[in-house]
Design an enzyme around this catalytic site. Structure first.
Site, PDB file in Angstrom:
ATOM      1  N   LYS C  78       0.869  -1.176   0.000  1.00 37.85           N
ATOM      2  CA  LYS C  78       0.000   0.000   0.000  1.00 37.85           C
ATOM      3  C   LYS C  78       0.909   1.231   0.000  1.00 37.85           C
ATOM      4  CE  LYS C  78      -3.865   2.115   2.565  1.00 37.85           C
ATOM      5  NZ  LYS C  78      -4.716   2.016   3.792  1.00 37.85           N
ATOM      6  N   SER C 161      -9.579   2.182   2.961  1.00 39.64           N
ATOM      7  CA  SER C 161      -8.661   2.883   2.096  1.00 39.64           C
ATOM      8  C   SER C 161      -7.680   1.980   1.358  1.00 39.64           C
ATOM      9  CB  SER C 161      -7.868   3.904   2.922  1.00 39.64           C
ATOM     10  OG  SER C 161      -7.009   3.230   3.830  1.00 39.64           O
ATOM     11  N   SER C 185      -9.841   0.048   7.236  1.00 34.31           N
ATOM     12  CA  SER C 185      -9.240   0.156   5.901  1.00 34.31           C
ATOM     13  C   SER C 185      -8.622  -1.105   5.337  1.00 34.31           C
ATOM     14  CB  SER C 185      -8.194   1.278   5.895  1.00 34.31           C
ATOM     15  OG  SER C 185      -8.846   2.536   5.865  1.00 34.31           O
TER      16      SER C 185
END
Lengths: 493, 99, 504
Positions: C78, C161, C185
């Site tokens: 990420k 996210s 997330s």
């Protein structure tokens, strides 16, 4: 509270100090970057100091240790649990956009500083002392209309020492600051170098009519010399009193002191000062200090100046003033003790009681005079304690006159090391041969009938002139005491 | 209690954000929408409850871990300033700072 | 008995160690797939050369019978983890093209290892994954670099996210990806994309090198195809880190062993015998979509068949978790994001008259709408006169919420429920009402506030054939229990093995 301070034009002065002492750690408070002063710009600003994304603070044990030392020295409470908070504001020398400081629960709580103001002993209470990180520096010399930011200082550990508004004059504030400065240096937690900003004061100043409620205060920031501290407070007082007497109000403000104009002016950069949005730093759990840690630090504390001065009065029979002078700094005290012990060792126990006083006199006299003249600290004294002791012994046993001793001291200062060799080489040994002195005295009496008549007529000065003649004739080698004693005898006095 | 335009501009100033008129209007509406949700929370009686600033404190006292006082960082100015918007003579340049 | 997904981490690690495949060919295959699936928007940057070089080094080590536990297995990170050699943007224009001089602890441990530390797991980094800006969002539509499409239906969001991470795993572009979870997330996009995701207990993974959103909530975790794969990565990336003062000092854990360890009194058919699963009634409100409820119930029934007992529990402050979270997280974020001022790195406005304007323009241009919204909320709740009413009150309620969990764990081992109230929404659906989107985080926020470990495990499909996740919440440091239960479920079901039809 220190009471009974003089009023200024009928106004009572109220002063509190916030002092930032830079702690003498090798690395920064939250990063492993060096705290060394004077490195090239931004070469000692690591990823954390620059607030690069992903960096996290880890607290330096050495900074906490120094805070504990201070707390113990001023008789404060060392908090078993204290909290680091974020003080949020934007400024180019504050990389994270917040300063990590302690807000609601500081590590050091309470305490007091005692110092002499004239012949009065004053006590100023401390509110607190907390750990925080320093900011960087903005360099204002022009870079095509821009300022340059150097973050080497960002993250340097500070102990902010906050006093109660107990001071009633600029002079008292300065003495407090000097005592505090002496203490942190004595404790070895701060190098005390004010030119380099290691010890800076913010002064909260207000005035009021005696007995009235506290007036509105203005805070003078970043005073890095005792002289500026005095000047800034005095000019601020002038300004406030004039304003009030003109029927105007004083508004709370943060001001800067301009040494050139000698005046204070409000700071532009403090617009958000009223709203720092403090909250506990989620990157730093509470600082927990176990009793065992405090006890260990206590056991490693140096003897404090007050206790040492008391010891010098008790064991060395020094006067209070002399004892205070001997403890003006740890280095000074160590020198005194070394010279004193060397005197005892060399001069022997015969006149032991006298040695401490003689050693103190020399350090307060010739030594201090010379150090001040050359702007040196006692750490830089070029004369060894042993040599100084020998010199003191030679005066005590009459080998040297005081003028001779001064000459030997100059020689030692100049690099000589063997006191007796200097005395020999320069023929400074006092005349102890009674016959030779008697001959000189007879000559002087024969040649100065006039002076003798004047003396007999009651002019003591004339006698001193005669002694002077003897000293002159003996090229300074005569012992003045012996000479006058012999003169009196011969003149049948 | 509802926020006003002034609140929004004051907060934006504190946060160093510049909001256009439309942005500001939308923000005002959204913030008020949000604070409606918050009202319920404010009503709860939390007297005597200690705040939980760091989650593991729920397990018991969490003590800050310390590092030894040692210099562990080298000079990496070149690498750090490679990503800087404006530098000169090793300094970060910003519009004139007025103290 | 199923041995996990053929393209899963466990299977690939075995194949690599047995030299049945080479890391280089595997890396080439995945790079090709990533290239073919650009449209998904899962990757923000791909490092083909770097990945192939790492793969070749891995093959050499494997040839010598050396290398880390996951040597040669590819993954992607990420974009909130800083990486050396690859840009890190956190999905924000503010950090477009930012090059970090150091690497996140999690990235180093999964890869070559930390500088001066032991060698890492030896995984090969393919690139960086798209995400909501500074991890703020639950649809990945807040990325400054465009949305991510849900591989199961490209008109829908992948969740957020960690949307890029979830989509990349679901589409088979990577066997596993790192993610971060502040309020859900990892769990929410894992649920919406039908992959397995775990957010460990706060403090299990170092936050060093993780771009901060809300420091007291942020945790790193994994998204992969199975609980077993999650266990393998989590074992490698977790453990104490002296550079993070909030990182737990517990010794490194072998979550894979904990996952496989048999429960006392369990037997082949009933591996979960004696496991008590609490179902908070607040997690099954009327507002919960019927298709989601049905899928979750089915998964719970499967767990029951495996020997687990289900019991009703209550988390009375579940609804309050929304305001509590949306005060604490923005407050911390408003402070964490103050460093983005255009002075030392990142975006700086081109035009400004003075310093104040440089700050305002830089930050207004650099941050997206959602980030600004949260900075505004956070600044307000911390501002003079409001702190006690909002931030302090929220932190007190946070403790009450944590205590509610402990009350539940007094008589259950795991808490279960849905991850999200609905399946993935259509792109753009939430855009007009950002505050309404906050409400959809209701089931993931409580565990985040308490700092508890949570998982999303594929639990079948809802409307439109969209994946539904089952949320499992464990007690502090109970990752082993969660992984064990999820693994048992995956041994007996194939929901986690389903893949979206549309892949190149």
């Amino acid at each position: 509270m220190s009471a009974g301070a003089a009023l200024v034009r009928g106004w009572e002065v109220v002063i509190g100090l916030e002092t930032h002492a830079q702690l003498s750690t090798a690395s920064k408070i939250f990063s492993g970057a060096s705290t060394r002063f004077g490195a090239a710009p931004n070469t000692q600003a690591c990823a954390l100091d620059l607030a690069l994304p992903g960096t996290l603070p880890v607290l330096n044990r050495g900074a906490v240790e120094r805070a504990i030392r201070f707390g113990l020295a001023v008789g404060a409470r060392v908090a078993p649990l204290s909290i680091f908070a974020r003080k949020n504001y934007f400024y180019p020398d504050l990389p994270k956009g917040y300063q990590i400081s302690q807000y609601e629960i500081p590590v050091v709580q309470g305490g007091r500083i005692e110092f002499a103001l004239g012949d009065e002993t004053k006590t100023v209470r401390l509110t607190r002392a907390h750990l925080e990180e320093d900011a960087g520096k903005s360099l204002h010399e022009d870079y095509h209309g821009m300022s340059g930011i150097d973050l080497n200082r960002a993250g340097t550990p500070l102990l902010e020492i906050v006093s109660e508004p107990d001071m009633r004059s600029a002079a008292e504030a300065v003495e407090y600051a000097k005592a505090l400065h002496a203490l942190v240096v004595w404790l070895g937690i701060c190098d005390g170098n004010m030119q380099e900003g290691s010890f800076r004061c913010d002064a909260n100043v207000s005035v009021r009519r005696p007995g009235a409620a506290l007036g509105t205060r203005r805070e003078i920031k970043n005073l890095n010399s005792f002289r500026f501290l005095q000047q800034a407070i005095e000019s601020e007082l002038e300004w406030q009193i004039e304003r009030l007497e003109d029927g105007l109000a004083v508004e709370q403000a943060t001001v800067l002191f301009d040494p050139d104009s000698g005046a204070t002016r409000a700071m532009r950069s403090k617009e958000d000062a009223h709203d720092y949005r403090y909250f506990p730093d989620p990157d730093l759990p509470p600082l927990v200090i176990a009793p065992a840690w405090i006890e260990r630090v206590r056991s490693e504390m140096p003897e404090l100046p007050g206790a040492m001065a008391a010891r010098f009065q008790r064991d060395d029979a020094l006067a209070a003033h002399d004892a205070a002078m001997m403890t003006q700094s740890l280095a000074f005290a160590r020198t005194y003790e070394a010279v004193r012990d060397a005197c005892v060792a060399q001069g022997g126990g015969r006149t032991q009681a006298a040695w401490p006083k003689l050693a103190a006199n020399w350090l307060m006299g010739e030594v201090s005079k010379r150090l001040n003249a050359e702007g040196l600290a006692i750490e830089r004294l070029p004369v060894s304690s042993a040599a100084l002791a020998t010199l003191i012994c030679r005066v005590a046993d009459g080998t040297l006159s005081h003028s001779g001793a001064r000459q030997v001291f100059d020689a030692l200062w100049g690099g000589e090391t063997d006191v007796d060799a200097v005395i020999e080489a320069r023929g400074l040994k006092q005349m102890s041969d009674a016959g030779a002195l008697e001959a000189i005295v007879d000559e002087v009496i024969a040649a100065n009938a006039k002076s003798i008549d004047e003396w007999r007529a009651g002019r003591d000065k004339a006698f001193n002139a005669l002694v002077g003649q003897v000293m002159k004739a003996s090229k300074g080698k005569a012992n003045p005491a012996q000479a006058s004693e012999l003169l009196r005898r011969k003149l049948g006095a | 209690m509802a926020l006003t335009r002034d609140d929004v501009s004051r907060i934006a100033q504190l946060a160093r954000l510049e909001l256009g008129a439309a942005e500001q209007a939308a923000m005002l509406e959204q913030l008020n929408g949000f604070f409606d949700i918050v009202e319920r929370m404010r009503a709860v009686d939390t007297r005597g409850v200690a705040p939980l600033y760091t989650p593991l404190a729920a397990l018991g006292e969490v003590a800050l871990r310390l590092r030894e006082d040692a210099v562990t960082e080298r000079d990496e100015r070149a690498a750090h300033q490679a990503v800087a918007p404006a530098v000169q003579d090793g300094l970060y340049l910003v519009p004139r700072v007025i103290e | 008995m199923n041995t996990g997904h053929p393209d899963g981490v466990a299977a690939l690690a075995r194949a690599l160690r047995e030299r049945r495949i080479s890391s280089e060919e595997l890396t080439r295959t995945l790079l090709a797939r990533i290239e073919a699936e650009r449209e998904l928007g899962a990757f923000l940057c791909v490092d083909a050369e770097g990945a192939l070089a790492q793969a070749r080094r891995a093959d050499e080590r494997l040839a010598r019978g050396a290398g880390g536990t996951l040597e040669g297995v590819p993954l992607a990170h990420k974009d909130v983890f800083v990486t050396r050699g690859l840009p890190t943007s956190a999905g924000s224009k503010m950090l477009a093209g930012y090059a970090s001089p150091f690497e996140a602890t999690v990235v180093a441990r999964l890869g070559a290892g930390e500088p001066g530390g032991p060698p890492g797991a030896g995984m090969v980094t393919l690139g960086k994954l798209n995400c909501d800006e500074f991890a703020m969002g639950s649809s990945n539509e807040n990325s400054a670099f465009g949305p991510v499409l849900n591989p199961w239906d490209r008109t829908r969001v992948p969740g957020g996210s960690s949307g890029g991470s979830a989509a990349a795993v679901a589409a088979g572009l990577v066997p596993a990806a790192t993610g971060t979870d502040t309020g859900g997330s990892i769990r929410q996009p894992a649920s919406l994309c039908g992959v397995t995701g775990i957010k460990p207990t706060y403090g299990v993974c170092s936050r060093h090198g993780m771009i901060a959103f809300a420091s007291s909530l942020d945790q790193a975790g994994v998204l992969a195809r199975s609980a077993e794969d999650c266990a393998l990565l989590l074992s490698a990336m977790s453990g104490h880190d002296r550079r993070d003062a909030t990182s737990s000092e517990r010794p490194a854990q072998d979550f894979h062993a904990q996952m496989r360890a048999a429960r006392a009194g369990a037997d082949g058919g009933r591996p979960l015998a004696g496991l008590r699963i609490g179902l908070p009634r607040e997690f099954f409100p009327p507002a919960l979509a019927a298709d989601v409820a049905a899928a979750v119930r089915a998964a719970l029934a499967a767990l029951e068949k495996l020997g687990a007992t289900l019991l009703d529990v209550s988390l009375p402050r579940t609804e309050l978790a929304i305001p509590v979270y949306y005060i604490i997280a923005p407050a911390e974020a408003s402070s964490n994001l103050s460093r983005y001022d255009g002075v030392r790195y990142g975006h700086r406005a081109a035009q400004y008259a003075d310093l104040a304007e440089m700050y305002r323009r830089t930050r207004s241009e650099g941050f997206g709408a959602e980030v600004k919204r949260r900075i505004m909320i956070g600044t307000y709740v911390l501002s003079h006169g409001y702190y006690d009413a909002y931030y302090l009150q929220a932190q007190k309620l946070r403790r009450m919420i944590a205590e509610d969990f402990q009350a539940c764990f007094a008589h259950c081992d795991v808490i279960a429920g849905p991850v999200a109230p609905q399946v993935a929404a259509r792109l753009g659906e939430q855009a007009h009402d950002p505050i309404k989107a906050y409400l959809a985080d209701i089931f993931t926020l409580p565990a985040s506030l308490a700092g508890l470990p949570g998982m999303s495990v594929p639990a079948g499909f809802g409307d439109g054939g969209m994946p539904v996740g089952l949320q499992l919440i464990g007690n502090y440091f109970g990752e082993g229990t969660l992984l064990h239960a999820a693994h048992a479920l995956q041994q007996a079901s194939d929901w986690h093995l389903r893949t979206p039809g549309a892949t190149a």
